[in-house]
Motif scaffolding. Structure first.
Motif, PDB file in Angstrom:
ATOM      1  N   PHE A  48     -34.314  21.482   8.743  1.00 27.47           N
ATOM      2  CA  PHE A  48     -34.718  20.833   8.024  1.00 27.47           C
ATOM      3  C   PHE A  48     -33.718  19.774   7.335  1.00 27.47           C
ATOM      4  O   PHE A  48     -32.387  20.209   7.557  1.00 27.47           O
ATOM      5  CB  PHE A  48     -35.487  21.697   6.783  1.00 27.47           C
ATOM      6  CG  PHE A  48     -34.559  22.442   6.139  1.00 27.47           C
ATOM      7  CD1 PHE A  48     -33.736  22.040   4.966  1.00 27.47           C
ATOM      8  CD2 PHE A  48     -34.585  23.922   6.449  1.00 27.47           C
ATOM      9  CE1 PHE A  48     -32.927  23.036   4.647  1.00 27.47           C
ATOM     10  CE2 PHE A  48     -33.842  24.775   5.864  1.00 27.47           C
ATOM     11  CZ  PHE A  48     -32.680  24.389   4.836  1.00 27.47           C
ATOM     12  N   PRO A  54     -39.766  16.408  -1.171  1.00 27.17           N
ATOM     13  CA  PRO A  54     -40.297  16.018   0.104  1.00 27.17           C
ATOM     14  C   PRO A  54     -40.135  14.456   0.037  1.00 27.17           C
ATOM     15  O   PRO A  54     -40.541  13.666  -0.819  1.00 27.17           O
ATOM     16  CB  PRO A  54     -41.504  16.326   0.048  1.00 27.17           C
ATOM     17  CG  PRO A  54     -41.593  17.702  -0.986  1.00 27.17           C
ATOM     18  CD  PRO A  54     -40.601  17.139  -1.760  1.00 27.17           C
ATOM     19  N   ASN A  62     -38.890  24.333   3.017  1.00 23.84           N
ATOM     20  CA  ASN A  62     -40.016  25.023   2.539  1.00 23.84           C
ATOM     21  C   ASN A  62     -39.996  26.295   2.276  1.00 23.84           C
ATOM     22  O   ASN A  62     -39.113  27.335   2.516  1.00 23.84           O
ATOM     23  CB  ASN A  62     -41.396  24.521   3.616  1.00 23.84           C
ATOM     24  CG  ASN A  62     -41.098  25.235   4.778  1.00 23.84           C
ATOM     25  OD1 ASN A  62     -40.809  26.333   4.719  1.00 23.84           O
ATOM     26  ND2 ASN A  62     -41.258  24.214   5.827  1.00 23.84           N
ATOM     27  N   ALA A  63     -41.040  26.984   1.507  1.00 19.63           N
ATOM     28  CA  ALA A  63     -41.109  28.333   1.192  1.00 19.63           C
ATOM     29  C   ALA A  63     -41.158  29.305   2.605  1.00 19.63           C
ATOM     30  O   ALA A  63     -40.338  30.539   2.316  1.00 19.63           O
ATOM     31  CB  ALA A  63     -42.295  28.622   0.621  1.00 19.63           C
ATOM     32  N   GLU A  64     -41.682  28.800   3.498  1.00 18.53           N
ATOM     33  CA  GLU A  64     -41.418  29.814   4.687  1.00 18.53           C
ATOM     34  C   GLU A  64     -40.064  29.978   5.118  1.00 18.53           C
ATOM     35  O   GLU A  64     -39.573  31.238   5.687  1.00 18.53           O
ATOM     36  CB  GLU A  64     -42.592  29.195   5.895  1.00 18.53           C
ATOM     37  CG  GLU A  64     -42.380  29.959   7.196  1.00 18.53           C
ATOM     38  CD  GLU A  64     -43.347  29.270   8.196  1.00 18.53           C
ATOM     39  OE1 GLU A  64     -43.092  29.915   9.323  1.00 18.53           O
ATOM     40  OE2 GLU A  64     -44.426  28.682   7.909  1.00 18.53           O
ATOM     41  N   GLN A  65     -39.253  28.866   5.312  1.00 19.93           N
ATOM     42  CA  GLN A  65     -38.108  29.022   5.671  1.00 19.93           C
ATOM     43  C   GLN A  65     -37.187  29.771   4.727  1.00 19.93           C
ATOM     44  O   GLN A  65     -36.353  30.373   5.426  1.00 19.93           O
ATOM     45  CB  GLN A  65     -37.452  27.592   5.965  1.00 19.93           C
ATOM     46  CG  GLN A  65     -38.084  26.683   6.948  1.00 19.93           C
ATOM     47  CD  GLN A  65     -37.731  25.149   6.895  1.00 19.93           C
ATOM     48  OE1 GLN A  65     -37.822  24.728   5.879  1.00 19.93           O
ATOM     49  NE2 GLN A  65     -37.718  24.613   8.112  1.00 19.93           N
ATOM     50  N   LEU A 133     -37.244  27.315  -4.489  1.00 17.05           N
ATOM     51  CA  LEU A 133     -37.898  28.097  -3.924  1.00 17.05           C
ATOM     52  C   LEU A 133     -37.631  29.442  -3.814  1.00 17.05           C
ATOM     53  O   LEU A 133     -38.396  30.375  -4.009  1.00 17.05           O
ATOM     54  CB  LEU A 133     -38.171  27.469  -2.391  1.00 17.05           C
ATOM     55  CG  LEU A 133     -38.875  26.322  -2.193  1.00 17.05           C
ATOM     56  CD1 LEU A 133     -38.637  25.652  -0.640  1.00 17.05           C
ATOM     57  CD2 LEU A 133     -40.304  26.371  -2.110  1.00 17.05           C
TER      58      LEU A 133
END
Length: 168
Positions: A48, A54, A62-65, A133
């Motif tokens: 990223f 953004p 992002n939250a998943e990362q 996050l």
């Protein structure tokens, strides 16, 4: 338990000196495949851009990362060092190190961890989106965000250096 941070340009030297069992690479999605280190041991690659919010045409953290980072580092047994790096060793990697330090010391004050990071790396400027996050995921109730705001932007630098983040 040793947590190390450095820029991409110092990864080979850090691996030779410290023999980490785990490595976290935080580079841009456009980084060529040959620029990603290929260490021995466990390796998490997250792609990223180093942005705080953004933006069109760029990939924000992002939250998943951040969840992937937390899951990966939770598996680290700390018998050998963990090395975190990004391109310059200033923003993404210092945010990850701060997040890992908070994960490893759930009862330690966020402000204390942030001050220790600043002392170890005066140029550290943790990526605020990654921090926000993680603050939520770690249940830090805004204290991690406030701690990073309190240390402010780090000293100007082109590139960071290899340093250790105190975990206790």
């Amino acid at each position: 338990m040793t947590l190390l941070v450095c820029p991409l340009s110092q990864v080979d030297a850090a691996v030779t000196l410290h023999r980490p069992s785990h490595m976290v690479s935080l580079l841009s999605p456009s980084s060529p495949p040959e620029s990603w280190p290929a260490p021995d041991g466990e390796h998490l690659r997250l792609a990223f851009h180093d942005i705080a919010a953004p933006r069109d045409g760029l990939v924000a953290p992002n939250a998943e990362q951040v969840a992937d980072l937390l899951a990966f580092t939770a598996r680290w047994d700390a018998a050998r060092p963990l090395l975190v790096h990004c391109w310059a060793g200033v923003s993404r990697s210092t945010a990850a190190a701060l997040i890992i330090a908070c994960q490893r010391a759930p009862g330690r004050a966020e402000a204390e961890i942030a001050r220790a990071l600043r002392l170890a790396a005066p140029y550290a400027t943790p990526n605020p989106l990654m921090v926000a996050l993680a603050d939520e995921m770690l249940g830090r109730s805004g204290r991690l965000i406030a701690a990073v705001a309190a240390i402010g932007r780090g000293a100007e630098t082109f590139e960071g250096a290899l340093f250790e983040v105190p975990l206790a």
